[in-house]
Enzyme design. Structure first.
Site, mmCIF file in Angstrom:
data_model
loop_
_atom_site.group_PDB
_atom_site.id
_atom_site.type_symbol
_atom_site.label_atom_id
_atom_site.label_comp_id
_atom_site.label_asym_id
_atom_site.label_seq_id
_atom_site.Cartn_x
_atom_site.Cartn_y
_atom_site.Cartn_z
ATOM 1 N N GLY A 11 0.712 -1.299 -0.064
ATOM 2 C CA GLY A 11 0.189 -0.064 0.071
ATOM 3 C C GLY A 11 0.823 1.075 -0.134
ATOM 4 N N ILE A 35 -1.843 -9.077 0.404
ATOM 5 C CA ILE A 35 -2.696 -9.877 -0.414
ATOM 6 C C ILE A 35 -2.573 -9.738 -1.852
ATOM 7 C CG2 ILE A 35 -4.463 -10.704 1.203
ATOM 8 C CD1 ILE A 35 -6.242 -8.378 0.112
ATOM 9 N N TYR A 139 -14.577 4.635 9.354
ATOM 10 C CA TYR A 139 -13.267 4.596 9.590
ATOM 11 C C TYR A 139 -12.847 4.736 10.779
ATOM 12 C CZ TYR A 139 -8.439 5.661 8.261
ATOM 13 O OH TYR A 139 -7.077 5.683 8.130
HETATM 14 P P1 NAD Z 1 -3.600 1.490 1.586
HETATM 15 O O1 NAD Z 1 -4.850 1.016 1.144
HETATM 16 O O2 NAD Z 1 -2.472 2.280 0.255
HETATM 17 O O3 NAD Z 1 -2.636 -0.090 1.799
HETATM 18 C C1 NAD Z 1 -3.264 -1.178 2.614
HETATM 19 C C2 NAD Z 1 -2.623 -2.515 2.174
HETATM 20 O O4 NAD Z 1 -3.429 -3.439 2.771
HETATM 21 C C3 NAD Z 1 -2.885 -2.938 0.533
HETATM 22 O O5 NAD Z 1 -1.829 -2.966 -0.461
HETATM 23 C C4 NAD Z 1 -3.883 -4.085 0.776
HETATM 24 O O6 NAD Z 1 -3.751 -4.755 -0.709
HETATM 25 C C5 NAD Z 1 -3.507 -4.496 1.872
HETATM 26 N N1 NAD Z 1 -4.666 -5.497 2.280
HETATM 27 C C6 NAD Z 1 -5.899 -5.499 2.415
HETATM 28 N N2 NAD Z 1 -6.659 -6.318 2.993
HETATM 29 C C7 NAD Z 1 -5.692 -7.036 3.160
HETATM 30 C C8 NAD Z 1 -5.454 -8.397 3.997
HETATM 31 N N3 NAD Z 1 -6.722 -8.924 4.128
HETATM 32 N N4 NAD Z 1 -4.190 -9.073 4.270
HETATM 33 C C9 NAD Z 1 -3.226 -8.488 4.045
HETATM 34 N N5 NAD Z 1 -3.082 -7.202 3.593
HETATM 35 C C10 NAD Z 1 -4.288 -6.575 3.112
HETATM 36 O O7 NAD Z 1 -3.601 2.044 2.830
HETATM 37 P P2 NAD Z 1 -2.240 3.112 3.417
HETATM 38 O O8 NAD Z 1 -2.377 4.303 3.283
HETATM 39 O O9 NAD Z 1 -0.731 2.366 3.146
HETATM 40 O O10 NAD Z 1 -2.418 2.815 5.125
HETATM 41 C C11 NAD Z 1 -1.850 1.902 6.184
HETATM 42 C C12 NAD Z 1 -2.377 2.194 7.573
HETATM 43 O O11 NAD Z 1 -2.247 3.559 7.863
HETATM 44 C C13 NAD Z 1 -4.011 1.949 7.526
HETATM 45 O O12 NAD Z 1 -4.060 1.413 8.979
HETATM 46 C C14 NAD Z 1 -4.441 3.448 7.499
HETATM 47 O O13 NAD Z 1 -5.766 3.326 8.346
HETATM 48 C C15 NAD Z 1 -3.420 4.369 7.831
HETATM 49 N N6 NAD Z 1 -3.375 5.687 7.590
HETATM 50 C C16 NAD Z 1 -2.884 5.878 6.460
HETATM 51 C C17 NAD Z 1 -2.959 7.162 5.976
HETATM 52 C C18 NAD Z 1 -2.947 7.753 4.560
HETATM 53 O O14 NAD Z 1 -2.921 8.886 4.530
HETATM 54 N N7 NAD Z 1 -2.408 6.743 3.899
HETATM 55 C C19 NAD Z 1 -3.366 8.304 7.036
HETATM 56 C C20 NAD Z 1 -3.593 7.810 8.525
HETATM 57 C C21 NAD Z 1 -3.640 6.514 8.842
#
Ligand code: NAD
Length: 324
Positions: A11, A35, A139
């Site tokens: 991600g 995944i 969320y």
């Molecule tokens: P993203 O959606 O880009 O990445 C999430 C990843 O999790 C994806 O690659 C997806 O394939 C994987 N995934 C989904 N279901 C899965 C499963 N069952 N098993 C294994 N992997 C699985 O999200 P991100 O932006 O990288 O965010 C990561 C974390 O940071 C999250 O907890 C999010 O809430 C938190 N966060 C993100 C931001 C932001 O701006 N990106 C801000 C605050 C908090």
């Protein structure tokens, strides 16, 4: 921290966090899992792992002999609004399985929370470290539940569970994953590609943002911090930039004078979520307890993003120490 597993490594955060961890601890010490196959991550080992399959995370922690798990899978805010029970299952159910896994493996865990863990009754500017948390989005509900689950596992089972409340994150490597601050990534690609961007938030919607190099460094510094100094340990407010779409457009125009922005506001989902979130986090607990300090302010972030997308000087701009 010596041997590390990252779940959700494909991600937006995982792609750059895995790279930063490998630079620091060595490529083979950091096992990336997800995944789906990562598009921009070929620097070390990868294994397909579905964190919702019971036993899968424990299995991978044991095989890799890991002492630390960075657990990133979640549905972000806009996607959680469209599919609330899938969000509950992944963001809370998946985290519970990850916490069970680290408890059994004797590993530490890093879990990102979010500005989404606050709601309309939270003080907005500044938003204190310890304050009202009554989010109205699914969320946010999952993020508060996750913060509390981490505290529960730490208090009840002695698990070293640490975490940060990230603001919206800005990066140029992986695309944003379906959140309310996706505009802050999309705007750069649109500016370079089309010279124009249509934003889904109102021009004056103020939110905290952070550039990804600061976000990955914060995660690593928190996990390396001396536990005895961490009064909060979990769910630290951190921030770098508090900005509106109009202000971001103005900063981009300093590099691309013809850039234009217009607005097609998403009144159903993302604008109401953004309005329920803080304008500016108070990150003094993180500063005091483990020395947090962002390196990129708005000007430095915009210059570096555009540099990486091929605009401006061939030399990378230097980060600036922010004064906030
Ligand atoms: P993203 O959606 O880009 O990445 C999430 C990843 O999790 C994806 O690659 C997806 O394939 C994987 N995934 C989904 N279901 C899965 C499963 N069952 N098993 C294994 N992997 C699985 O999200 P991100 O932006 O990288 O965010 C990561 C974390 O940071 C999250 O907890 C999010 O809430 C938190 N966060 C993100 C931001 C932001 O701006 N990106 C801000 C605050 C908090």
């Amino acid at each position: 921290m010596q041997r590390i597993v990252v779940t959700g490594a494909a991600g937006q955060i995982g792609t750059e966090l895995t790279r930063a961890l490998r630079e620091r601890y060595g490529a083979d010490a950091v096992l990336a899992t997800d995944i789906r196959q990562p598009e921009a991550l070929d620097s070390g080992p990868f294994q397909a792992v579905d964190c919702l399959r019971p036993g899968s995370v424990l299995d991978v922690l044991r095989r890799h002999r890991a002492d630390t798990l960075f657990h990133l899978p979640a549905l972000l805010s806009a996607r959680s609004a469209h599919d609330p029970w899938r969000a509950w299952e992944l963001n809370v159910g998946g985290l519970r399985l990850a916490l069970e896994a680290v408890r059994e493996a004797g590993a530490a865990i890093f879990v990102p929370s979010s500005i989404g863990a606050f709601g309309p009754s939270t003080p907005k500017d500044p938003t204190p470290q310890d304050t009202v948390q009554r989010p109205t989005s699914m969320y946010g509900i999952t993020k508060v539940a996750g913060e509390l689950l981490c505290d529960f596992y730490a208090d009840r089972y002695g698990v070293d569970a640490r975490g940060l409340r990230y603001p919206g994150l800005v990066s140029h490597t992986a695309p944003a994953g379906g959140g309310t601050t996706d505009w802050a990534v999309e705007i750069f690609h649109a500016a370079v590609r089309d010279g124009a961007y249509t934003c889904f938030l109102e021009p004056d919607t103020r939110l905290d943002l952070m550039y990804m190099p600061d976000a990955t460094r914060a995660a690593i510094e928190l996990m390396e911090a001396d536990a005895s100094r961490l009064a909060h340990r979990n769910a630290f407010n951190i921030t770098a930039v508090s900005v509106t779409p109009a202000e971001m457009a103005r900063e981009i125009r300093r590099h691309l004078p013809r850039f234009t922005i217009d607005y097609a506001v998403d009144r159903d989902v993302r604008q109401p979520i953004a309005e329920s979130w803080p304008d500016r986090l108070d990150d003094s607990a993180a500063r005091e307890e483990w020395g947090w300090r962002p390196a990129y302010d708005l000007a430095a972030m915009v210059a570096d993003m555009l540099h990486h997308l091929g605009i401006g000087s061939t030399e990378a701009p230097r980060p600036t120490e922010t004064t906030r």
